[in-house]
Motif scaffolding. Structure first.
Motif, mmCIF file in Angstrom:
data_model
loop_
_atom_site.group_PDB
_atom_site.id
_atom_site.type_symbol
_atom_site.label_atom_id
_atom_site.label_comp_id
_atom_site.label_asym_id
_atom_site.label_seq_id
_atom_site.Cartn_x
_atom_site.Cartn_y
_atom_site.Cartn_z
ATOM 1 N N UNK A 1 0.834 -1.201 0.000
ATOM 2 C CA UNK A 1 0.000 0.000 0.000
ATOM 3 C C UNK A 1 0.873 1.257 0.000
ATOM 4 N N UNK A 2 1.892 1.290 0.840
ATOM 5 C CA UNK A 2 2.762 2.457 0.918
ATOM 6 C C UNK A 2 3.456 2.699 -0.422
ATOM 7 N N UNK A 3 3.918 1.623 -1.027
ATOM 8 C CA UNK A 3 4.596 1.755 -2.318
ATOM 9 C C UNK A 3 3.655 2.340 -3.365
ATOM 10 N N UNK A 4 2.404 1.872 -3.386
ATOM 11 C CA UNK A 4 1.431 2.384 -4.359
ATOM 12 C C UNK A 4 1.085 3.837 -4.054
ATOM 13 N N UNK A 5 0.934 4.172 -2.762
ATOM 14 C CA UNK A 5 0.563 5.535 -2.374
ATOM 15 C C UNK A 5 1.649 6.544 -2.721
ATOM 16 N N UNK A 6 2.872 6.082 -2.899
ATOM 17 C CA UNK A 6 3.948 7.002 -3.297
ATOM 18 C C UNK A 6 3.867 7.353 -4.779
ATOM 19 N N UNK A 7 3.038 6.626 -5.519
ATOM 20 C CA UNK A 7 2.969 6.855 -6.970
ATOM 21 C C UNK A 7 1.764 7.676 -7.391
ATOM 22 N N UNK A 8 0.804 7.893 -6.470
ATOM 23 C CA UNK A 8 -0.412 8.613 -6.869
ATOM 24 C C UNK A 8 -1.105 9.181 -5.631
ATOM 25 N N UNK A 9 -1.939 10.219 -5.800
ATOM 26 C CA UNK A 9 -2.683 10.771 -4.663
ATOM 27 C C UNK A 9 -3.696 9.753 -4.125
ATOM 28 N N UNK A 10 -3.864 9.716 -2.811
ATOM 29 C CA UNK A 10 -4.841 8.821 -2.189
ATOM 30 C C UNK A 10 -5.541 9.535 -1.038
ATOM 31 N N UNK A 11 -6.745 9.068 -0.737
ATOM 32 C CA UNK A 11 -7.553 9.623 0.351
ATOM 33 C C UNK A 11 -7.745 8.594 1.454
#
Length: 319
Positions: free
Chosen positions: A141-151
């Motif tokens: 999850x952290x790796x993915x969240x570094x690539x795009x905005x998340x809420x």
């Protein structure tokens, strides 16, 4: 030789009788328990379980009144303005300690307006994501969240859900955007639909959805694994140095007669210690904690200090 009773004492005795009778007659009618949080969450569940047990002991109904809004302030203000006769209870938790730091003004003063009766339970959160999100661990999850905005969703400013997300941002260096909801169901629905990527939901509100395969659980926020989800790692086990646990207890308006406070405190503690009640609380994902009023007051004072530091560190404010 029989000692005579002084005439002054005899004259005083009739005045004491109505007080004793009044104490014995409490409660004279049904009670209401104001829950300033939405139905379906941990607070609502705990309130209903405890109210059911207390109603039997008090021989009067205890009605749940969900009065939501403004991060719990609307319902809390209503309780502060209630009659100080023991017939109105307030169920509250983290917001009663932290909201003073989040809002410019409040329609109540937590210390001046309320007497703590006791704690009911500790409530760890569970990190849940949509089933369709392509992650199966906190690291992913952290790796993915570094690539795009998340809420991240919560059920209001100052709730344990909100604070857990803010702490997660600090611990991971992410910049997840907080999206507060008024209702637990609406927040859960948007997570399941993928409109919000993550929520640090109470276990009580997420358990059946996770077990039913409608959400994925990545971690719990407690120091140790939650008995209700023993297979789910803690955030610390997942590599994030974070512990965030909510708590809930009961209060009455300050000025409620001492004998009534004592009776309500005794029945609350008896309810939480009841094996059947404790089992239901544990199964929901919370941890029963029968903490007396004076000890609970000291706990809240320490939580207020700690949460004030957290708000200053995170810079979060009521939105």
């Amino acid at each position: 030789m029989t000692q005579s009773i002084p005439r002054r004492a005899l004259l005083a005795m009739p005045a004491l009788l109505p007080i004793t009778a009044a104490a014995q007659s409490f409660p004279e009618r049904g009670l209401r328990m104001i829950v300033p949080f939405p139905p379906g969450g941990a607070a609502d569940f705990l309130g209903r379980v405890v109210a059911e047990r207390m109603a039997r002991a008090l021989a009067q109904p205890v009605t749940i009144e969900n009065r939501t809004g403004a991060g719990g302030n609307i319902g809390t203000a209503a309780a502060a303005q209630a009659e100080r006769d023991g017939h109105t209870l307030l169920l509250n938790g983290v917001p009663i300690a932290v909201n003073r730091f989040l809002f410019a003004t409040l329609p109540f003063d937590a210390e001046r307006d309320f007497t703590p009766l006791g704690m009911i339970a500790l409530s760890p959160n569970i990190m849940v994501v949509p089933v369709g999100l392509p992650v199966n661990s906190v690291a992913e999850f952290i790796a993915l969240a570094r690539t795009r905005p998340m809420n991240y969703a919560s059920i209001g400013n100052g709730t344990s859900l909100h604070l857990a997300g803010a702490q997660f941002n600090i611990a991971t260096g992410l910049n997840l955007t907080h999206v507060p909801y008024r209702e637990t169901g609406a927040a859960n629905n948007d997570v399941m639909a993928g409109r919000v990527e993550v929520m640090f939901q109470t276990i009580a509100a997420a358990a059946e959805l996770v077990r039913g395969g409608r959400m994925k659980a990545l971690a719990v926020t407690s120091a140790e694994r939650a008995p209700a989800f023993a297979e789910v790692p803690t955030l610390r086990e997942a590599g994030v140095d974070l512990v965030s646990v909510g708590w809930f207890g009961l209060f009455v308006p300050r000025g409620t007669p001492a004998d009534r406070v004592a009776r309500l405190e005794a029945e609350l503690l008896a309810a939480v210690r009841d094996e059947a009640v404790a089992a239901r609380i544990t199964a929901s994902g919370s941890i029963p904690r029968a903490m007396p009023g004076t000890e609970f007051a000291a706990f809240i004072a320490e939580e207020t200090r700690r949460l004030g530091e957290l708000v200053r560190a995170t810079g979060i404010r009521a939105e």
